[in-house]
Design a protein around this motif. Sequence first.
Motif, PDB file in Angstrom:
ATOM      1  N   ILE A 188       0.967  -1.174   0.432  1.00  0.00           N
ATOM      2  CA  ILE A 188       0.383   0.264  -0.029  1.00  0.00           C
ATOM      3  C   ILE A 188       1.026   0.914  -0.362  1.00  0.00           C
ATOM      4  N   PHE A 189       1.543   1.404   0.595  1.00  0.00           N
ATOM      5  CA  PHE A 189       2.986   2.514   0.934  1.00  0.00           C
ATOM      6  C   PHE A 189       3.563   3.104  -0.465  1.00  0.00           C
ATOM      7  N   GLU A 190       3.771   1.516  -0.475  1.00  0.00           N
ATOM      8  CA  GLU A 190       4.496   1.438  -2.078  1.00  0.00           C
ATOM      9  C   GLU A 190       4.021   1.932  -3.253  1.00  0.00           C
ATOM     10  N   LYS A 191       2.290   1.668  -3.370  1.00  0.00           N
ATOM     11  CA  LYS A 191       1.906   1.769  -4.086  1.00  0.00           C
ATOM     12  C   LYS A 191       1.677   1.157  -5.358  1.00  0.00           C
ATOM     13  N   GLU A 192       1.900  -0.436  -4.860  1.00  0.00           N
ATOM     14  CA  GLU A 192       1.818  -1.328  -5.536  1.00  0.00           C
ATOM     15  C   GLU A 192       0.522  -1.211  -6.198  1.00  0.00           C
ATOM     16  N   GLN A 193      -0.165  -2.732  -6.822  1.00  0.00           N
ATOM     17  CA  GLN A 193      -1.406  -3.262  -7.049  1.00  0.00           C
ATOM     18  C   GLN A 193      -2.450  -3.182  -6.034  1.00  0.00           C
ATOM     19  N   LYS A 194      -3.680  -2.366  -5.521  1.00  0.00           N
ATOM     20  CA  LYS A 194      -4.768  -3.582  -4.902  1.00  0.00           C
ATOM     21  C   LYS A 194      -4.639  -4.691  -5.302  1.00  0.00           C
ATOM     22  N   SER A 195      -4.622  -5.579  -4.024  1.00  0.00           N
ATOM     23  CA  SER A 195      -5.094  -6.843  -4.377  1.00  0.00           C
ATOM     24  C   SER A 195      -6.724  -6.947  -4.233  1.00  0.00           C
ATOM     25  N   THR A 196      -7.141  -8.519  -5.170  1.00  0.00           N
ATOM     26  CA  THR A 196      -7.694  -8.260  -5.547  1.00  0.00           C
ATOM     27  C   THR A 196      -9.107  -8.647  -4.904  1.00  0.00           C
ATOM     28  N   ARG A 197      -8.794  -9.120  -3.337  1.00  0.00           N
ATOM     29  CA  ARG A 197      -9.528  -8.734  -2.363  1.00  0.00           C
ATOM     30  C   ARG A 197     -10.277  -7.181  -2.138  1.00  0.00           C
ATOM     31  N   GLU A 198      -9.432  -6.283  -2.308  1.00  0.00           N
ATOM     32  CA  GLU A 198      -9.767  -5.128  -2.605  1.00  0.00           C
ATOM     33  C   GLU A 198     -10.567  -4.666  -3.200  1.00  0.00           C
ATOM     34  N   ILE A 199     -10.460  -4.956  -4.348  1.00  0.00           N
ATOM     35  CA  ILE A 199     -11.145  -4.624  -5.648  1.00  0.00           C
ATOM     36  C   ILE A 199     -12.402  -5.232  -5.290  1.00  0.00           C
ATOM     37  N   ALA A 200     -12.331  -6.036  -5.222  1.00  0.00           N
ATOM     38  CA  ALA A 200     -13.813  -6.882  -5.411  1.00  0.00           C
ATOM     39  C   ALA A 200     -14.635  -5.975  -4.146  1.00  0.00           C
ATOM     40  N   VAL A 201     -14.534  -5.960  -2.974  1.00  0.00           N
ATOM     41  CA  VAL A 201     -15.103  -5.549  -1.643  1.00  0.00           C
ATOM     42  C   VAL A 201     -15.798  -4.186  -2.500  1.00  0.00           C
ATOM     43  N   MET A 202     -15.166  -3.503  -3.150  1.00  0.00           N
ATOM     44  CA  MET A 202     -15.099  -1.761  -3.952  1.00  0.00           C
ATOM     45  C   MET A 202     -16.291  -2.090  -4.775  1.00  0.00           C
ATOM     46  N   HIS A 203     -16.047  -3.407  -5.216  1.00  0.00           N
ATOM     47  CA  HIS A 203     -16.791  -3.615  -6.518  1.00  0.00           C
ATOM     48  C   HIS A 203     -18.243  -4.387  -5.992  1.00  0.00           C
ATOM     49  N   TYR A 204     -18.385  -5.199  -5.052  1.00  0.00           N
ATOM     50  CA  TYR A 204     -19.228  -6.483  -5.044  1.00  0.00           C
ATOM     51  C   TYR A 204     -20.051  -5.589  -3.584  1.00  0.00           C
ATOM     52  N   VAL A 205     -19.681  -5.480  -2.779  1.00  0.00           N
ATOM     53  CA  VAL A 205     -19.594  -4.888  -1.563  1.00  0.00           C
ATOM     54  C   VAL A 205     -19.985  -2.654  -1.577  1.00  0.00           C
ATOM     55  N   ASP A 206     -19.121  -1.711  -1.579  1.00  0.00           N
ATOM     56  CA  ASP A 206     -19.541  -0.789  -2.239  1.00  0.00           C
ATOM     57  C   ASP A 206     -19.755  -0.198  -2.763  1.00  0.00           C
ATOM     58  N   GLY A 207     -20.109  -1.386  -3.610  1.00  0.00           N
ATOM     59  CA  GLY A 207     -21.494  -0.262  -4.917  1.00  0.00           C
ATOM     60  C   GLY A 207     -20.723   0.201  -5.884  1.00  0.00           C
ATOM     61  N   MET A 208     -19.297   0.268  -6.235  1.00  0.00           N
ATOM     62  CA  MET A 208     -18.778   0.868  -6.924  1.00  0.00           C
ATOM     63  C   MET A 208     -18.384   0.581  -8.241  1.00  0.00           C
ATOM     64  N   THR A 209     -18.612   1.323  -9.197  1.00  0.00           N
ATOM     65  CA  THR A 209     -19.181   1.236 -10.880  1.00  0.00           C
ATOM     66  C   THR A 209     -17.290   0.702 -11.043  1.00  0.00           C
ATOM     67  N   LEU A 210     -17.456  -0.179 -12.374  1.00  0.00           N
ATOM     68  CA  LEU A 210     -16.120  -0.615 -13.243  1.00  0.00           C
ATOM     69  C   LEU A 210     -15.230   0.330 -13.225  1.00  0.00           C
ATOM     70  N   GLN A 211     -15.070   1.332 -13.155  1.00  0.00           N
ATOM     71  CA  GLN A 211     -14.448   2.634 -13.734  1.00  0.00           C
ATOM     72  C   GLN A 211     -14.119   3.059 -12.289  1.00  0.00           C
ATOM     73  N   GLU A 212     -14.598   3.061 -11.580  1.00  0.00           N
ATOM     74  CA  GLU A 212     -14.887   3.674 -10.131  1.00  0.00           C
ATOM     75  C   GLU A 212     -13.573   2.846  -9.466  1.00  0.00           C
ATOM     76  N   VAL A 213     -13.902   1.816  -9.513  1.00  0.00           N
ATOM     77  CA  VAL A 213     -12.603   0.678  -9.218  1.00  0.00           C
ATOM     78  C   VAL A 213     -11.816   0.984  -9.897  1.00  0.00           C
ATOM     79  N   ALA A 214     -10.989   1.222 -11.238  1.00  0.00           N
ATOM     80  CA  ALA A 214     -10.090   1.264 -11.732  1.00  0.00           C
ATOM     81  C   ALA A 214      -9.831   2.207 -11.634  1.00  0.00           C
ATOM     82  N   ASP A 215     -10.504   3.528 -11.329  1.00  0.00           N
ATOM     83  CA  ASP A 215      -9.657   4.879 -10.899  1.00  0.00           C
ATOM     84  C   ASP A 215      -9.072   5.003  -9.505  1.00  0.00           C
TER      85      ASP A 215
END
Lengths: 167, 270
Positions: A106-133
Amino acid sequence: MGIDIEGNYKRYGPMVLRRCRFLLKDEEAALDAVQEVFVKLLRYKDKLNGDYPSSLLYRMATNICLNMIRTENRKPQFEGEEILLKIAAFDEMEDRMIINDLLDCIFEKEQKSTREIAVMHYVDGMTLQEVADESGLSVSGVRNRLLKLRAKVKQIREIEYGREKSI
Amino acid sequence: MEGKKVSDIFLERYLLGELPKIKTREIESLLEKSPDLRMRLEELEKSNIEILNEYPVDYISSEIKKRYNRSIVEKPGTKKSKKKIFLKHNKILYPSFGLLTAGLIFLFLFNFNHNIVVNKGIIEKTRIKGMKSGLYVFRKNNDKIEKIKNNSIVKANDLLQLAYVSVENLYGVIFSIDGRGIVTLHYPERVDLSTRLKLNKKMVLPSAYELDDAPDFERFFFVTSRFELNVEKILRSAEILASNIVRAATDDLKLEDNIKQISLTVLKEE
């Protein structure tokens, strides 16, 4: 200690607690998670960059909560929790490497884990574009990560239930 | 982004002023059009105040720092200082296991009809609506487990098990004063341990104990607070109360306003 914990908690603590409450649905566990977030902030203080601490703290809270959910190994108790439990349990080699040094990443700005991406989309309801951003990936990159998760989760569900289902 | 579909994270960051300019302008435009979004924002502002009132900065920051210090690995060769246990007299302690534990499971199931998980010697109960804070005392009676009510008759060598429920206060201390004025700490197990409680669950203490032959009574106290308790200070108050046996059987402990207390007394058979 070199970091203003009082100031950071005053500014970001309520946001972090709301996030933990939302994911854990348990006040005591949420308060525990909040403290863990700020302890990790102290631990990684030398790696902290100046960009949008709220984004960082939100991610830290999400990941700490996912780890707590996974450790608890609980059954779904409220609506919509099943997907969160599946995401928390998701364990892919790439994610394992990231999770082991998650905060370094996180601190070294590596890619977010798949889990984080999944939470953003499936749990937080963010669109694919928002998750991408948020994640620094392309939309197709996000879509690929989610497909990998769905395939893995589908595999687990097939084994558990002995028939095909989709999320 | 429609008003209703603005994710929480974006609204949180907007409130903090930590969104990129384009996103900020999008949300500002939506706020003008969407009363729902404006209400969500107001609720966040209100929640900020409520949370900082409920979990004050000084207190939580102090807890965070303590936790951080505990998490730092000790260098080899350094000694951890331990405070002495504030006990004048040792009760005999038994681990909660086997028949007593199984009996308690049965008793709780019978009374409360819910699932129980045994975890590291502590029986955890699932949350039940309408729970009230309280202290419970159980006694093993041959093969039966019975719940002891206030002013029940007990005798020397009875094996007792304590349990608690706390619905509001995160921290607690459980101790007893007997007819000889002896104060015994039951939770936490040592004065230097945290007084953190599990909320909204019926928690059985990890140790049962055998009553000795102290006369007249044993009074169990459950002292709770939203803030971490100083066990030694609580026990000093207990010792002061215990110095007068008549008052020890009836009066409340002298404690600060933010500390609640309840007690349960058992009477010793003559």
